[in-house]
Design a protein around this motif. Structure first.
Motif, PDB file in Angstrom:
ATOM      1  N   PRO A   1       0.840  -1.206   0.000  1.00  0.00           N
ATOM      2  CA  PRO A   1       0.000   0.000   0.000  1.00  0.00           C
ATOM      3  C   PRO A   1       0.870   1.249   0.000  1.00  0.00           C
ATOM      4  CG  PRO A   1      -0.011  -1.047   2.162  1.00  0.00           C
ATOM      5  CD  PRO A   1       0.688  -1.995   1.232  1.00  0.00           C
ATOM      6  N   SER A   2       0.371   2.289  -0.648  1.00  0.00           N
ATOM      7  CA  SER A   2       1.147   3.522  -0.738  1.00  0.00           C
ATOM      8  C   SER A   2       1.189   4.228   0.609  1.00  0.00           C
ATOM      9  CB  SER A   2       0.537   4.440  -1.797  1.00  0.00           C
ATOM     10  OG  SER A   2      -0.818   4.712  -1.498  1.00  0.00           O
ATOM     11  N   ASP A   3       2.202   5.083   0.768  1.00  0.00           N
ATOM     12  CA  ASP A   3       2.352   5.829   2.019  1.00  0.00           C
ATOM     13  C   ASP A   3       1.232   6.854   2.165  1.00  0.00           C
ATOM     14  OD1 ASP A   3       4.744   4.568   2.737  1.00  0.00           O
ATOM     15  OD2 ASP A   3       5.892   5.893   1.417  1.00  0.00           O
TER      16      ASP A   3
ATOM     17  N   VAL B   1       8.291  11.170   3.110  1.00  0.00           N
ATOM     18  CA  VAL B   1       7.755  10.591   1.874  1.00  0.00           C
ATOM     19  C   VAL B   1       8.418  11.218   0.657  1.00  0.00           C
ATOM     20  CG1 VAL B   1       5.685  10.271   0.486  1.00  0.00           C
ATOM     21  CG2 VAL B   1       5.567  10.007   2.965  1.00  0.00           C
ATOM     22  N   SER B   2       8.651  12.540   0.695  1.00  0.00           N
ATOM     23  CA  SER B   2       9.320  13.210  -0.421  1.00  0.00           C
ATOM     24  C   SER B   2      10.749  12.688  -0.596  1.00  0.00           C
ATOM     25  CB  SER B   2       9.346  14.719  -0.188  1.00  0.00           C
ATOM     26  OG  SER B   2       8.040  15.238  -0.129  1.00  0.00           O
ATOM     27  N   TYR B   3      11.441  12.545   0.535  1.00  0.00           N
ATOM     28  CA  TYR B   3      12.811  12.033   0.479  1.00  0.00           C
ATOM     29  C   TYR B   3      12.836  10.608  -0.069  1.00  0.00           C
ATOM     30  CZ  TYR B   3      17.051   9.733   2.074  1.00  0.00           C
ATOM     31  OH  TYR B   3      18.195   8.988   2.135  1.00  0.00           O
TER      32      TYR B   3
ATOM     33  N   SER C   1       3.085   6.522  -5.647  1.00  0.00           N
ATOM     34  CA  SER C   1       1.705   6.680  -5.182  1.00  0.00           C
ATOM     35  C   SER C   1       1.680   7.087  -3.717  1.00  0.00           C
ATOM     36  CB  SER C   1       0.933   5.377  -5.362  1.00  0.00           C
ATOM     37  OG  SER C   1       0.677   5.115  -6.724  1.00  0.00           O
ATOM     38  N   VAL C   2       0.692   7.885  -3.367  1.00  0.00           N
ATOM     39  CA  VAL C   2       0.440   8.236  -1.969  1.00  0.00           C
ATOM     40  C   VAL C   2      -1.061   8.091  -1.713  1.00  0.00           C
ATOM     41  CG1 VAL C   2       2.399   9.790  -1.695  1.00  0.00           C
ATOM     42  CG2 VAL C   2       0.228  10.698  -2.560  1.00  0.00           C
ATOM     43  N   THR C   3      -1.409   8.038  -0.442  1.00  0.00           N
ATOM     44  CA  THR C   3      -2.809   7.921  -0.053  1.00  0.00           C
ATOM     45  C   THR C   3      -3.291   9.241   0.534  1.00  0.00           C
ATOM     46  OG1 THR C   3      -2.563   5.574   0.423  1.00  0.00           O
ATOM     47  CG2 THR C   3      -4.452   6.684   1.395  1.00  0.00           C
TER      48      THR C   3
END
Length: 462
Positions: free
Chosen positions: A251-253, A263-265, A385-387
């Motif tokens: 699953p995405s963060d 998350v960006s890093y 992907s992110v949530t």
């Protein structure tokens, strides 16, 4: 019917279980009389059963279309290879032949030779063949297209012929052909072709690191056929791996205020690590486009390298705004900005077209931009992907995941650059890639060509 086989070992001291191998065997029920045996459908009791059943259907589809796909890839491979390596090794030195007599312990109660016994003999002769190329102890990685063309029985003499078909960067394919003779056939030299298989080997050093095989050069027409056949089979294996590696998407963060920096890093770091991995192997070349693949365990990744005649900073500017993506990528129907966090971080909502038999897919992705600190470093456009709680999945679309993707853009001169696109395969992108790897589609090359045209057309206006 298809039977899945998984072999594991367990350490009795630590209770750790490890997978040794996974295989899928296809059986045909032999009728007693002339009638055809109808097998009852299997009962699917769990979510995992449904998943495996779906994958089995996909594997069957690949098997049924194998010959046509194989011939198409053979034609492509014939156009691509030039054999210009001066230090290439002739395949003739790798030919090995052995003869085995089938005795009662080698057969079942019907008198037919055990398939496992034949496979063991095939592995032995193939291993010797591979060792003549790598001059070390090869390790069996996988067996491809092991087929029984006919039976052999007690008293038969089995002749095994093995030869290296092709060597890739960290692996080598050995083809083995098995012919059977009874006493009368032996005298008349009338062979029965009973088995064929292609065995893939690796070799490692004392530290367990994969070693590189020397390139090989076919010297005969048959050797050329086997060389190109190995290339075609490798691409089919990659397509199959593409399907299997997408079984367990993580699953995405979640995108929350508390973890935005992490998350960006991780987005940029994941792309950087993927691009730096050793062992990328080229699978296709077309003018200014090269397609590479990378295998690591069950994970398959893709790299598309494009030569573009505009400055690198312009390519970065055009590729970093995903709202332009629809102009050259047919897999993007719509793309809208959900959040513009800063100049380097944006979250987009993307809708993709449906594949046959599936709902349209949608993605919520984080795009992170980084400019080079040194002239030799690339521009980076990282994607994952992110949530977002504000953008939950909808029943109209299949919410899909991008684990690691993006662009690295290197400056070649003041007026040209190299654009590299990376994608670690997930179930969300697998339907768009599998057909390309088997040769039934050119969507990757077509999309890359459109990308080059878009960049050069837009770049000429600046």
């Amino acid at each position: 019917m298809e039977v899945g086989i998984k072999v594991t070992i367990q350490d009795i001291l630590t209770n750790v279980e490890k997978i040794v191998s996974v295989a899928y065997a296809t059986y045909v029920a032999k009728p007693v009389g002339a009638g055809k045996i109808e097998l009852e459908p299997v009962k699917l009791l769990s979510t995992e059963d449904h998943l495996e059943h779906t994958l089995a259907i996909e594997r069957r589809r690949i098997r049924l279309g194998y010959e046509q796909v194989f011939q198409n890839l053979m034609q492509e491979s014939n156009k691509e290879d030039t054999f210009e390596e001066e230090d290439a090794v002739s395949t003739d030195v790798t030919h090995v032949q052995s003869i085995e007599l089938v005795q009662p312990p080698h057969a079942n109660h019907h008198g037919n030779t055990f398939g496992g016994q034949i496979m063991a003999w095939m592995e032995t002769v193939a291993s010797i063949s591979a060792s003549r190329l790598c001059r070390s102890y090869p390790i069996l990685k996988s067996v491809n297209m092991f087929k029984f063309w006919g039976p052999s029985v007690v008293g038969d003499r089995l002749v095994f012929n093995a030869i290296v078909n092709n060597a890739f960067q960290n692996s080598v394919e050995v083809g083995v052909r098995v012919e059977a003779y009874n006493c009368e056939e032996w005298i008349k030299d009338q062979a029965r072709h009973i088995n064929s298989a292609f065995l893939i080997f690796n070799t490692v050093n004392d530290k367990g690191e994969l070693l590189t095989f020397p390139r090989i050069k076919p010297t005969t027409k048959d050797g050329m056929r086997r060389y190109h056949g190995a290339v075609a089979r490798k691409r089919i294996r990659l397509a199959r791996k593409c399907m299997l590696s997408a079984k367990e998407d993580k699953p995405s963060d979640p995108w929350e205020r508390s973890n935005q920096a992490y998350v960006s890093y991780s987005n940029v770091a994941a792309l950087t690590h993927l691009a730096a991995k050793p062992g990328w192997e080229i699978t296709s070349t077309l003018d200014d486009i090269k397609i590479w693949t990378h295998e690591e365990g069950d994970v398959l990744s893709l790299k598309v390298e494009m030569q573009v005649k505009i400055p690198s900073h312009l390519a970065f500017s055009l590729l970093s705004d995903f709202r332009f993506r629809q102009q050259w990528d047919k897999h993007f129907i719509t793309c809208e900005v959900l959040q513009a966090l800063n100049e380097d971080e944006k979250i987009y909502y993307v809708k993709s077209p449906p594949m046959t038999g599936h709902k349209p897919r949608d993605f919520v992705i984080l795009v992170s931009l980084r400019q080079p600190c040194q002239p030799s470093e690339p521009y980076i456009v990282a994607v994952k992907s992110v949530t977002l709680t504000s953008m939950p999945p909808s029943p109209e679309h299949c919410r899909s995941e991008i684990l690691c993707a993006g662009f690295q853009i290197y400056s070649d001169s003041n007026s040209s650059c190299t654009v590299c696109y990376f994608n670690q395969v997930t179930s969300g992108v697998m339907p768009y890639l599998a057909a390309n790897l088997t040769g039934s589609s050119k969507s990757i090359e077509d999309t890359a060509l459109e990308c080059i045209k878009f960049l050069e057309l837009k770049g000429s206006k600046y």
